[in-house]
Design a protein around this motif. Structure first.
Motif, PDB file in Angstrom:
ATOM      1  N   MET A   1      13.411 -12.992  -5.358  1.00 10.41           N
ATOM      2  CA  MET A   1      12.376 -11.590  -5.325  1.00 10.41           C
ATOM      3  C   MET A   1      12.155 -11.316  -7.009  1.00 10.41           C
ATOM      4  N   ARG A   2      13.322 -11.036  -7.579  1.00 10.81           N
ATOM      5  CA  ARG A   2      13.059 -10.699  -9.031  1.00 10.81           C
ATOM      6  C   ARG A   2      12.188 -11.492  -9.919  1.00 10.81           C
ATOM      7  N   GLY A   3      12.085 -12.900  -9.808  1.00 15.71           N
ATOM      8  CA  GLY A   3      11.409 -13.957 -10.093  1.00 15.71           C
ATOM      9  C   GLY A   3      10.125 -13.678 -10.139  1.00 15.71           C
ATOM     10  N   GLN A   4       9.603 -13.582  -8.596  1.00 12.58           N
ATOM     11  CA  GLN A   4       8.305 -13.478  -8.208  1.00 12.58           C
ATOM     12  C   GLN A   4       7.676 -12.076  -8.537  1.00 12.58           C
ATOM     13  N   PHE A   5       8.663 -11.060  -8.604  1.00 16.38           N
ATOM     14  CA  PHE A   5       8.072  -9.687  -9.145  1.00 16.38           C
ATOM     15  C   PHE A   5       7.824  -9.672 -10.549  1.00 16.38           C
ATOM     16  N   ALA A   6       8.550 -10.412 -11.378  1.00 16.68           N
ATOM     17  CA  ALA A   6       8.384 -10.415 -12.778  1.00 16.68           C
ATOM     18  C   ALA A   6       7.093 -11.162 -12.971  1.00 16.68           C
ATOM     19  N   ARG A   7       6.768 -12.185 -12.269  1.00 21.54           N
ATOM     20  CA  ARG A   7       5.683 -13.110 -12.405  1.00 21.54           C
ATOM     21  C   ARG A   7       4.485 -12.255 -12.087  1.00 21.54           C
ATOM     22  N   ASP A   8       4.467 -11.426 -10.910  1.00 23.42           N
ATOM     23  CA  ASP A   8       3.114 -10.673 -10.611  1.00 23.42           C
ATOM     24  C   ASP A   8       3.077  -9.437 -11.504  1.00 23.42           C
ATOM     25  N   LEU A   9       4.186  -8.958 -12.080  1.00 25.25           N
ATOM     26  CA  LEU A   9       3.845  -7.782 -13.105  1.00 25.25           C
ATOM     27  C   LEU A   9       3.119  -8.618 -14.602  1.00 25.25           C
ATOM     28  N   GLY A  10       3.390  -9.679 -14.718  1.00 27.85           N
ATOM     29  CA  GLY A  10       2.866 -10.493 -16.024  1.00 27.85           C
ATOM     30  C   GLY A  10       1.674 -11.010 -15.728  1.00 27.85           C
ATOM     31  N   SER A  11       1.139 -11.116 -14.407  1.00 21.90           N
ATOM     32  CA  SER A  11      -0.192 -11.555 -14.235  1.00 21.90           C
ATOM     33  C   SER A  11      -1.312 -10.526 -14.123  1.00 21.90           C
ATOM     34  N   SER A  12      -2.752 -10.952 -13.978  1.00 21.46           N
ATOM     35  CA  SER A  12      -3.758 -10.021 -14.009  1.00 21.46           C
ATOM     36  C   SER A  12      -4.249  -9.836 -12.621  1.00 21.46           C
ATOM     37  N   GLU A  13      -3.749 -10.662 -11.637  1.00 21.88           N
ATOM     38  CA  GLU A  13      -3.998 -10.583 -10.184  1.00 21.88           C
ATOM     39  C   GLU A  13      -4.083  -9.057  -9.600  1.00 21.88           C
ATOM     40  N   PRO A  14      -5.116  -8.543  -9.038  1.00 23.89           N
ATOM     41  CA  PRO A  14      -5.126  -7.248  -8.781  1.00 23.89           C
ATOM     42  C   PRO A  14      -4.399  -6.813  -7.160  1.00 23.89           C
ATOM     43  N   TYR A  15      -4.601  -7.736  -6.413  1.00 23.13           N
ATOM     44  CA  TYR A  15      -4.270  -7.550  -5.072  1.00 23.13           C
ATOM     45  C   TYR A  15      -2.761  -8.259  -4.826  1.00 23.13           C
ATOM     46  N   THR A  16      -1.760  -7.486  -5.564  1.00 19.60           N
ATOM     47  CA  THR A  16      -0.152  -8.075  -5.199  1.00 19.60           C
ATOM     48  C   THR A  16       0.180  -6.648  -5.105  1.00 19.60           C
ATOM     49  N   PHE A  17       1.619  -6.724  -4.547  1.00 23.24           N
ATOM     50  CA  PHE A  17       2.598  -5.550  -4.211  1.00 23.24           C
ATOM     51  C   PHE A  17       2.974  -5.022  -5.947  1.00 23.24           C
ATOM     52  N   ALA A  18       2.924  -5.991  -6.598  1.00 24.25           N
ATOM     53  CA  ALA A  18       3.389  -5.336  -8.105  1.00 24.25           C
ATOM     54  C   ALA A  18       2.369  -4.923  -8.913  1.00 24.25           C
ATOM     55  N   ALA A  19       0.982  -4.810  -8.488  1.00 23.84           N
ATOM     56  CA  ALA A  19      -0.276  -4.412  -9.300  1.00 23.84           C
ATOM     57  C   ALA A  19      -0.061  -3.022  -9.614  1.00 23.84           C
ATOM     58  N   HIS A  20       0.305  -2.255  -8.614  1.00 22.16           N
ATOM     59  CA  HIS A  20       0.586  -0.534  -8.895  1.00 22.16           C
ATOM     60  C   HIS A  20       1.382  -0.471  -9.853  1.00 22.16           C
ATOM     61  N   TYR A  21       2.549  -1.262  -9.993  1.00 21.36           N
ATOM     62  CA  TYR A  21       3.590  -0.889 -10.989  1.00 21.36           C
ATOM     63  C   TYR A  21       3.168  -1.509 -12.169  1.00 21.36           C
ATOM     64  N   ARG A  22       1.999  -2.408 -12.350  1.00 25.00           N
ATOM     65  CA  ARG A  22       1.788  -2.866 -13.694  1.00 25.00           C
ATOM     66  C   ARG A  22       0.888  -1.784 -14.208  1.00 25.00           C
ATOM     67  N   VAL A  23       0.263  -0.936 -13.373  1.00 19.34           N
ATOM     68  CA  VAL A  23      -0.425   0.050 -13.894  1.00 19.34           C
ATOM     69  C   VAL A  23       0.294   1.084 -14.322  1.00 19.34           C
ATOM     70  N   LEU A  24       1.467   1.535 -13.558  1.00 21.46           N
ATOM     71  CA  LEU A  24       2.267   2.545 -14.009  1.00 21.46           C
ATOM     72  C   LEU A  24       3.061   2.294 -15.141  1.00 21.46           C
ATOM     73  N   LEU A  25       3.450   1.097 -15.419  1.00 28.13           N
ATOM     74  CA  LEU A  25       4.003   0.754 -16.774  1.00 28.13           C
ATOM     75  C   LEU A  25       3.178   0.804 -17.827  1.00 28.13           C
ATOM     76  N   LYS A  26       1.938   0.299 -17.872  1.00 33.93           N
ATOM     77  CA  LYS A  26       1.064   0.686 -18.780  1.00 33.93           C
ATOM     78  C   LYS A  26       0.802   2.212 -19.206  1.00 33.93           C
ATOM     79  N   SER A  27       0.753   2.974 -18.058  1.00 37.71           N
ATOM     80  CA  SER A  27       0.478   4.395 -18.397  1.00 37.71           C
ATOM     81  C   SER A  27       1.808   5.148 -18.950  1.00 37.71           C
ATOM     82  N   ALA A  28       2.887   4.386 -18.858  1.00 40.72           N
ATOM     83  CA  ALA A  28       4.190   5.100 -19.463  1.00 40.72           C
ATOM     84  C   ALA A  28       4.381   4.560 -20.942  1.00 40.72           C
TER      85      ALA A  28
END
Length: 208
Positions: free
Chosen positions: A180-207
Motif C-alpha cells: 500500500m505504501r508503494g502504490q500510494f506513493a506512485r499515485d501521489l507522484g502521478s497526474s491521474e485525477p481519479y485515484t484515492f491519492a489525488a485528493h492528497y496530491r492537491v493538499l500537499l501542493k497547497s501546503a
C-alpha cells in the motif's frame, strides 16, 4: 513523500500503546507484535501514551513537545498498530485523543488493532477503524483480542490461538503495508485525477 524510500523493502511500523495502566495486557501484546514484525524485516518503534502524554486536543493551542514527538513518530511510520483496553465497549480515551490530533498524516497507511477485553473487543476495534477510515487510512480486516489473565501467564501469551493471530497480523501488516505504501506513493507522484491519492496530491501542493 519520498518516492525512492517508498520503493525500498524496509517498512516502518509504529506501535501506539493506549493504556495508562502499568503492566497493561494490550501494551505487552503490542510489544510482542512489534518484535514479530521485526522478524519480517520491519523497523519498529513504540509510542507509549502513558509516557508521551498528549494534552487533550485543542486546535487553538500551540503544539506541545509531546505532540511534536508523536507527530514525528506518525510521520516516520508507514503502518501503525493501535493497542487499547476495552473501556465500556469502546477504545480508551487515550487512544481517542491520539487519533484526534491527526488527520491527513494517516492517509494511505495501514493499521492493525489489538484490544485487551473480556468481551472480544469487537466494538472497540470497529470504533478505531471508523476513526481511521475518516482519516483515509486503511485497516486490517481482523484484529487481535487479548483476554487478560486468561491469555497471559508469567508475562507471556499462553493462548496458542492468540499467538498465531499476533504472528499473522504482524506478518500481514509488513507485507500489505509495504504494498500500500508503494502504490500510494506512485499515485501521489502521478497526474491521474481519479485515484484515492489525488485528493492528497492537491493538499500537499497547497501546503507547500
Amino acid at each position: 513523500m519520498d518516492m525512492e524510500r517508498n520503493m525500498q523493502s524496509t517498512i516502518n511500523i509504529l506501535g501506539v500503546a493506549g493504556s495508562m495502566r502499568s503492566g497493561s495486557y494490550s501494551t505487552e501484546a503490542l510489544k510482542m507484535a512489534l518484535e514479530l514484525a521485526k522478524k519480517h524485516g520491519a523497523e519498529v518503534r513504540l509510542l507509549d501514551l502513558s509516557k508521551t502524554v498528549l494534552p487533550l486536543r485543542d486546535p487553538s493551542a500551540p503544539a506541545s513537545e509531546q505532540v511534536e514527538a508523536a507527530a514525528k513518530a506518525v510521520a516516520w511510520a508507514d503502518a501503525l498498530i493501535l493497542a487499547s483496553p476495552d473501556y465500556h465497549g469502546s477504545m480508551s480515551g487515550t487512544i481517542k485523543n491520539f487519533l484526534d490530533h491527526f488527520y491527513k498524516e494517516f492517509a494511505g497507511k495501514l493499521f492493525g488493532y489489538i484490544v485487551a477485553s473480556h468481551e472480544k473487543g469487537l466494538t472497540a476495534m470497529d470504533q478505531m477503524r471508523t476513526a481511521v477510515r475518516q482519516c483515509c487510512g486503511w485497516s486490517m480486516p481482523y484484529g487481535v483480542s487479548i483476554n487478560g489473565e486468561q491469555d497471559f501467564a508469567n508475562g507471556q501469551i499462553a493462548n496458542a490461538e492468540v499467538s498465531r493471530r499476533l504472528e499473522m497480523m504482524s506478518r500481514d501488516l509488513v507485507v500489505y503495508g509495504r504494498l500500500m505504501r508503494g502504490q500510494f506513493a506512485r499515485d501521489l507522484g502521478s497526474s491521474e485525477p481519479y485515484t484515492f491519492a489525488a485528493h492528497y496530491r492537491v493538499l500537499l501542493k497547497s501546503a507547500s
